[in-house]
Scaffold this active site. Structure first.
Site, short mmCIF file in Angstrom:
data_model
loop_
_atom_site.label_atom_id
_atom_site.label_comp_id
_atom_site.label_asym_id
_atom_site.label_seq_id
_atom_site.Cartn_x
_atom_site.Cartn_y
_atom_site.Cartn_z
N LYS A 22 40.59 31.83 50.42
CA LYS A 22 41.38 31.83 49.17
C LYS A 22 41.41 33.24 48.59
O LYS A 22 42.48 33.74 48.22
CB LYS A 22 40.73 30.89 48.16
CG LYS A 22 41.25 31.05 46.72
CD LYS A 22 40.66 30.06 45.76
CE LYS A 22 39.35 30.47 45.22
NZ LYS A 22 39.39 31.44 44.11
N ASN A 23 40.25 33.88 48.51
CA ASN A 23 40.19 35.15 47.79
C ASN A 23 40.73 36.32 48.59
O ASN A 23 40.95 37.40 48.04
CB ASN A 23 38.76 35.41 47.31
CG ASN A 23 38.37 34.41 46.22
OD1 ASN A 23 39.25 33.74 45.67
ND2 ASN A 23 37.11 34.29 45.94
N ARG A 92 43.35 33.74 36.97
CA ARG A 92 43.04 35.12 36.58
C ARG A 92 43.48 36.09 37.65
O ARG A 92 43.86 37.24 37.39
CB ARG A 92 41.53 35.13 36.35
CG ARG A 92 40.90 36.39 36.30
CD ARG A 92 39.41 36.23 36.27
NE ARG A 92 38.87 37.49 36.65
CZ ARG A 92 38.90 38.54 35.86
NH1 ARG A 92 39.40 38.42 34.67
NH2 ARG A 92 38.41 39.67 36.26
N CYS A 116 37.37 32.07 31.19
CA CYS A 116 37.44 30.94 32.12
C CYS A 116 36.33 30.00 31.65
O CYS A 116 35.70 30.23 30.62
CB CYS A 116 37.23 31.39 33.56
SG CYS A 116 35.57 31.92 33.87
N ARG A 121 36.21 37.09 30.97
CA ARG A 121 36.41 37.73 32.28
C ARG A 121 37.18 39.03 32.00
O ARG A 121 38.39 39.08 32.02
CB ARG A 121 37.21 36.81 33.20
CG ARG A 121 36.53 35.48 33.50
CD ARG A 121 35.41 35.56 34.51
NE ARG A 121 35.84 35.98 35.82
CZ ARG A 121 36.34 35.14 36.75
NH1 ARG A 121 36.48 33.88 36.47
NH2 ARG A 121 36.72 35.59 37.93
N PRO A 122 36.47 40.12 31.68
CA PRO A 122 37.16 41.35 31.28
C PRO A 122 37.99 41.95 32.40
O PRO A 122 37.74 41.67 33.58
CB PRO A 122 36.00 42.29 30.91
CG PRO A 122 34.81 41.74 31.59
CD PRO A 122 35.02 40.26 31.73
N VAL A 123 38.99 42.76 32.02
CA VAL A 123 39.81 43.47 33.01
C VAL A 123 39.87 44.96 32.67
O VAL A 123 40.78 45.66 33.10
CB VAL A 123 41.23 42.88 33.09
CG1 VAL A 123 41.21 41.52 33.76
CG2 VAL A 123 41.89 42.82 31.72
N LEU A 125 38.21 47.43 33.80
CA LEU A 125 38.16 48.32 34.97
C LEU A 125 39.54 48.42 35.63
O LEU A 125 39.93 49.48 36.14
CB LEU A 125 37.13 47.81 35.98
CG LEU A 125 35.68 47.76 35.49
CD1 LEU A 125 34.78 47.12 36.53
CD2 LEU A 125 35.17 49.14 35.10
N ASP A 304 29.60 32.90 44.23
CA ASP A 304 30.44 31.70 44.45
C ASP A 304 29.70 30.61 45.21
O ASP A 304 30.24 29.52 45.40
CB ASP A 304 31.72 32.06 45.20
CG ASP A 304 32.62 32.95 44.36
OD1 ASP A 304 33.56 33.54 44.92
OD2 ASP A 304 32.36 33.07 43.16
N ARG A 396 41.78 23.76 43.60
CA ARG A 396 42.15 25.18 43.48
C ARG A 396 41.67 25.94 44.70
O ARG A 396 42.30 26.88 45.14
CB ARG A 396 41.54 25.81 42.23
CG ARG A 396 42.07 25.31 40.92
CD ARG A 396 41.55 26.13 39.78
NE ARG A 396 41.86 27.56 39.97
CZ ARG A 396 41.61 28.49 39.05
NH1 ARG A 396 41.04 28.15 37.91
NH2 ARG A 396 41.91 29.74 39.26
C1 EPZ Z 1 36.45 37.75 42.42
O1 EPZ Z 1 36.69 37.65 41.03
C2 EPZ Z 1 36.60 36.34 42.98
N1 EPZ Z 1 37.96 35.87 42.72
C3 EPZ Z 1 35.59 35.40 42.31
O2 EPZ Z 1 35.70 34.14 42.95
C4 EPZ Z 1 34.19 35.95 42.55
O3 EPZ Z 1 33.26 35.14 41.86
C5 EPZ Z 1 34.10 37.39 42.05
O4 EPZ Z 1 35.11 38.20 42.68
C6 EPZ Z 1 32.74 38.02 42.34
O5 EPZ Z 1 32.52 38.02 43.72
C7 EPZ Z 1 38.96 36.31 43.52
O6 EPZ Z 1 38.76 37.09 44.43
C8 EPZ Z 1 40.32 35.77 43.21
P1 EPZ Z 1 34.79 40.90 39.81
P2 EPZ Z 1 36.89 39.00 40.16
O7 EPZ Z 1 35.83 41.78 39.20
O8 EPZ Z 1 37.59 40.02 40.95
C9 EPZ Z 1 32.89 42.32 35.75
C10 EPZ Z 1 35.94 31.81 43.11
O9 EPZ Z 1 35.14 30.91 42.79
N2 EPZ Z 1 34.17 43.00 35.49
O10 EPZ Z 1 34.18 41.29 41.11
O11 EPZ Z 1 37.46 38.60 38.85
C11 EPZ Z 1 33.00 40.80 35.73
O12 EPZ Z 1 32.88 40.31 34.42
C12 EPZ Z 1 36.14 33.00 42.19
O13 EPZ Z 1 36.59 31.85 44.18
C13 EPZ Z 1 34.27 43.83 34.39
O14 EPZ Z 1 33.33 44.01 33.64
O15 EPZ Z 1 35.37 39.43 39.95
C14 EPZ Z 1 31.83 40.38 36.58
O16 EPZ Z 1 30.64 40.37 35.81
C15 EPZ Z 1 35.39 32.85 40.87
N3 EPZ Z 1 35.46 44.44 34.14
C16 EPZ Z 1 31.74 41.50 37.63
O17 EPZ Z 1 32.49 42.59 37.11
C17 EPZ Z 1 36.55 44.28 34.96
O18 EPZ Z 1 37.60 44.90 34.70
C18 EPZ Z 1 32.34 41.14 38.96
O19 EPZ Z 1 33.64 40.66 38.72
C19 EPZ Z 1 36.43 43.43 36.08
C20 EPZ Z 1 35.23 42.80 36.32
#
Ligand code: EPZ
Length: 420
Positions: A22-23, A92, A116, A121-123, A125, A304, A396
């Site tokens: 999926k991811n 997201r 969520c 879930r900040p963005v 970065l 996950d 999902r």
């Molecule tokens: C991806 O989410 C996956 N989703 C998530 O899987 C997975 O849990 C996550 O990576 C961690 O491995 C997809 O790939 C679609 P991150 P993503 O940015 O990219 C913080 C599932 O169950 N962060 O690696 O959103 C964030 O809060 C889903 O399949 C910031 O602070 O995760 C977290 O603590 C759930 N600022 C950490 O980084 C940002 O701008 C890692 O998040 C972005 C993230």
């Protein structure tokens, strides 16, 4: 909304074919926005999130067709560079369109994702990365408004390893003018596959598979076809299904090294694991020993799989500690597992799981994708009947999970209806 009705106590056994990741798919699909033409994504899983992404891309003018797990995307008619709230609130990962739209069309209007089930879930970065590449970015009325005549290469360092931000910034940098350097990049297999796909489309990326990516911007890219890697989280979920029921499970069409931390932890818990080139055989006849786990970035134990591991440890022969360093509050499954008789205490981002002899069936509520998986796993061994409500969450991220579990001997039925 559908629910699952599970009669616990069946030992699972047999072979299960694991689907596409999926991811990986959710990153490969928006990457097609970077070039005009037709793309074929083979081994694409049939999931709600994939159809959500497809419908988002359709609002931009992308034609898409899914046939026998081959997703065909035609991007010649892209005429809109927006990701509206109604899509982003559902998923997201919709924010993944930001980088490619900016890179290819010079503008993007993307809704900020909400939180969520388990928290914010900040963005930041993602946004900072686009600014570093020269985009002007404004946040207005819940939307990200970004534009750039042409992005320019930059050095980007992520304070936090982020899968999504790495993917988004990489998709922006490939068409920028000049060279970009992304440091502390995520190295999850799905990001590595995205980088390889971009390279097949004509991008120039060095350091693929490492946390230091050097990208030489090119002027144009072209369509490509790709075979999506297997889903390491679906694989892990079925391994836990075999372990929790003391069965013997054979996974087919997997890449074992993508979930080696989990395999080691399952061996530590007393399972016998045999790894083939694209198969894994697991048997756990004697029940589970308690094993501590800390969820962290790849190649560590994946967040996950944290919920599924807690379900497994709920019936271990002692106490274990399950810590999540990625999402400190991703524990919505714990109160529901306690309703099934689990003995778990939460302290900040750690669950102290005291194994019990027996779980007992009850009606439980899904709150998010992986929480739902953990409730189903617990239901497989809970005495009597377990009803898991709101299984749209599980749809999902798992294709026909009940059918795959039935084929392994589980007594699980999907019941459709409105009232639950
Ligand atoms: C991806 O989410 C996956 N989703 C998530 O899987 C997975 O849990 C996550 O990576 C961690 O491995 C997809 O790939 C679609 P991150 P993503 O940015 O990219 C913080 C599932 O169950 N962060 O690696 O959103 C964030 O809060 C889903 O399949 C910031 O602070 O995760 C977290 O603590 C759930 N600022 C950490 O980084 C940002 O701008 C890692 O998040 C972005 C993230």
């Amino acid at each position: 909304m559908d629910k699952f009705v599970i009669q616990g106590g069946r030992k699972l056994g047999g072979r299960v074919t694991i689907g596409g990741a999926k991811n990986a798919t959710l990153a490969l699909m928006p990457a097609a926005l970077l070039a005009h033409g037709t793309f074929r994504l083979r081994n694409t899983p049939v999931l709600r999130d994939v159809s959500t992404m497809a419908s988002l891309l359709r609002t931009m003018g992308v034609k898409s067709e899914m046939k026998e797990h081959v997703l065909t995307l035609d991007t010649t008619g892209v005429n809109k560079q927006e990701a509206p709230y109604e899509h982003v609130k559902k998923m997201r990962a919709s924010i993944y369109v930001l980088g490619p739209l900016l890179a290819r069309y010079g503008r993007a209007k993307v809704s900020l994702p909400g939180g969520c089930a388990w928290g914010p879930r900040p963005v930041n970065l993602h946004i900072e990365g686009m600014k570093k590449l020269g985009a002007s970015v404004e946040l207005k009325r819940g939307y990200i408004h970004a534009s750039a005549a042409r992005l320019t290469g930059a050095r980007i360092y992520f304070d936090v390893s982020s899968v999504g931000a790495t993917g988004n910034v990489m998709m922006a940098a490939v068409l920028a003018k000049g060279t970009s350097l992304i440091e502390n990049a995520a190295i999850e297999p799905e990001i590595t596959q995205l980088a390889q796909f971009l390279q097949m489309m004509g991008a120039k990326i060095h350091g693929i598979g490492t946390n230091r990516l050097e990208i030489e911007g090119v002027d144009a890219m072209h369509p490509a076809d790709v075979e999506t890697i297997p889903d390491r989280i679906e694989a892990g979920t079925f391994l836990v299904a075999g372990a929790i029921t003391r069965g013997t499970i054979i996974l087919e069409r997997v890449i074992p090294e993508h979930f080696s931390a989990l395999l080691t932890k399952l061996e530590d818990a007393g399972c016998v694991v045999n790894v083939g080139s694209d198969t894994v055989t697991l048997s756990c006849p004697d029940g589970m020993k308690p094993v501590d786990v800390t969820a962290t970035i790849y190649p560590g134990f994946p967040t996950d799989m944290q919920a599924q591991w807690i379900a497994l440890m709920a019936i271990a022969s002692g106490t274990s500690v399950v810590t999540d360093t990625i999402y400190l509050d991703r524990f919505k499954h714990v109160p529901e597992l306690i309703r099934l008789g689990a003995d778990i205490e939460l302290k900040e981002n750690a669950a102290f799981v005291k194994g019990v002899k027996l779980l007992t069936g009850a009606t439980v509520m899904s709150t998010d994708l992986r929480a739902s998986a953990s409730l189903i796993l617990a239901g497989l061994i809970a005495e009597g009947t377990t009803e898991v409500l709101r299984v749209y969450h599980i749809d999902r991220g798992y294709e026909a999970i009940e059918k795959k579990l039935q084929a392994l001997g589980a007594d699980i039925q999907r019941v459709s209806g409105e009232e639950f």
